[in-house]
Design an enzyme around this catalytic site. Structure first.
Site, PDB file in Angstrom:
ATOM      1  N   GLU A  46      -1.791 -13.167   4.635  1.00 26.67           N
ATOM      2  CA  GLU A  46      -2.228 -12.773   5.973  1.00 26.67           C
ATOM      3  C   GLU A  46      -2.788 -13.954   6.741  1.00 26.67           C
ATOM      4  OE1 GLU A  46      -4.430  -9.319   6.788  1.00 26.67           O
ATOM      5  OE2 GLU A  46      -3.141  -8.030   5.584  1.00 26.67           O
ATOM      6  N   ASP A 100      -0.249  -3.130  10.424  1.00 29.28           N
ATOM      7  CA  ASP A 100      -1.570  -3.711  10.215  1.00 29.28           C
ATOM      8  C   ASP A 100      -2.590  -2.816  10.910  1.00 29.28           C
ATOM      9  OD1 ASP A 100      -2.560  -6.204   8.802  1.00 29.28           O
ATOM     10  OD2 ASP A 100      -3.868  -6.069  10.546  1.00 29.28           O
ATOM     11  N   ASP A 120     -10.858   6.637   4.749  1.00 33.89           N
ATOM     12  CA  ASP A 120     -10.715   8.085   5.041  1.00 33.89           C
ATOM     13  C   ASP A 120     -12.029   8.862   4.895  1.00 33.89           C
ATOM     14  OD1 ASP A 120      -8.053   7.980   5.699  1.00 33.89           O
ATOM     15  OD2 ASP A 120      -7.306   8.917   3.866  1.00 33.89           O
ATOM     16  N   ASN A 141       0.823  -1.206   0.000  1.00 35.95           N
ATOM     17  CA  ASN A 141       0.000   0.000   0.000  1.00 35.95           C
ATOM     18  C   ASN A 141       0.862   1.263   0.000  1.00 35.95           C
ATOM     19  OD1 ASN A 141      -1.677   2.154   0.741  1.00 35.95           O
ATOM     20  ND2 ASN A 141      -3.049   0.825   1.908  1.00 35.95           N
ATOM     21  N   LYS A 176      -4.268  15.088   8.856  1.00 37.29           N
ATOM     22  CA  LYS A 176      -4.453  13.681   9.248  1.00 37.29           C
ATOM     23  C   LYS A 176      -3.162  13.099   9.857  1.00 37.29           C
ATOM     24  CE  LYS A 176      -5.145   9.040   7.414  1.00 37.29           C
ATOM     25  NZ  LYS A 176      -5.079   8.174   6.245  1.00 37.29           N
TER      26      LYS A 176
END
Ligand code: IMP
Length: 188
Positions: free
Chosen positions: A40, A69, A145, A13, A163
């Site tokens: 995962e 995570d 978000d 990501n 943020k």
């Protein structure tokens, strides 16, 4: 003179990497991206998932590495989606999550940053931001978000410009950076 350190951030990501890079720069830590999609493990504990990810990432890149995570926990849904946040985002998405919430909109974002090096004894650091889920998606950003409103604000993560100063990621990375810089300075 302030010391500067370089570390690997293993993730698939790029959004996380960009935010983590901006945050850790303030602590004198530079990040390098290592593209990594872990298998995962199925666990209801974000910490366990992060620790396992860190071991796997170190086994691949063979450099001191951090992984993250994250889970979004909605109070009135008994903490759902929690450790299943990624799957839930991919399947029902933000609108799906909103449609499940009928009453209390309180929620919590939890980030766990796990660090691993040649000692293969991962260390985990957590960061929590409390907040609530909006009644409809608002603003930009990525992932959840547009639906997460941090406590004390009336705008979503996707609508605010600071943020990285209040997020779950910021809090976990701050905990990690303080520990890491102390450890590096003491030469351990
Ligand atoms: P992951 O399993 O750590 O990748 O994250 C679980 C889910 O939470 C994924 O769908 C991410 O896109 C989402 N997520 C993680 N961090 C954030 C964030 O800072 N903002 C919005 N969504 C996030």
């Amino acid at each position: 003179m302030r010391q500067s350190f370089e570390l690997v951030f293993a993730s698939s990501n790029k959004n996380k990497y960009k935010e983590a890079g901006q945050i850790l720069r303030q602590f004198g830590i530079r990040l390098k991206f290592y593209n990594f999609s872990p298998t995962e493990i199925q666990s209801d504990l974000i910490h366990k998932i992060a620790i396992k990810k860190a071991l796997d990432a170190y086994a691949r890149c063979k450099k001191p590495v951090i992984v993250e995570d994250v889970g979004l926990f909605v109070k009135s849904l008994g903490g759902f989606p929690g450790p299943y946040s990624s799957y839930v985002y991919k399947t029902i998405g933000n609108r799906g999550v909103i449609s499940l919430i009928k009453r209390n909109r309180s929620a919590q974002f939890l980030s766990v940053i796990a660090y691993c090096d040649h000692k293969k004894r991962p260390v985990a650091f957590e960061g929590i931001t409390n907040g609530s889920i909006s009644t409809k998606p608002k603003g930009g950003g990525w992932g959840y978000d547009p639906i997460f409103i941090p406590k004390g604000r009336n705008k979503t993560y996707g609508q605010i410009s600071d943020k990285n100063q209040i997020s779950h990621r910021y809090r976990a990375l701050e905990n990690f950076a303080r520990w890491y810089c102390r450890r590096q300075s003491s030469g351990r």
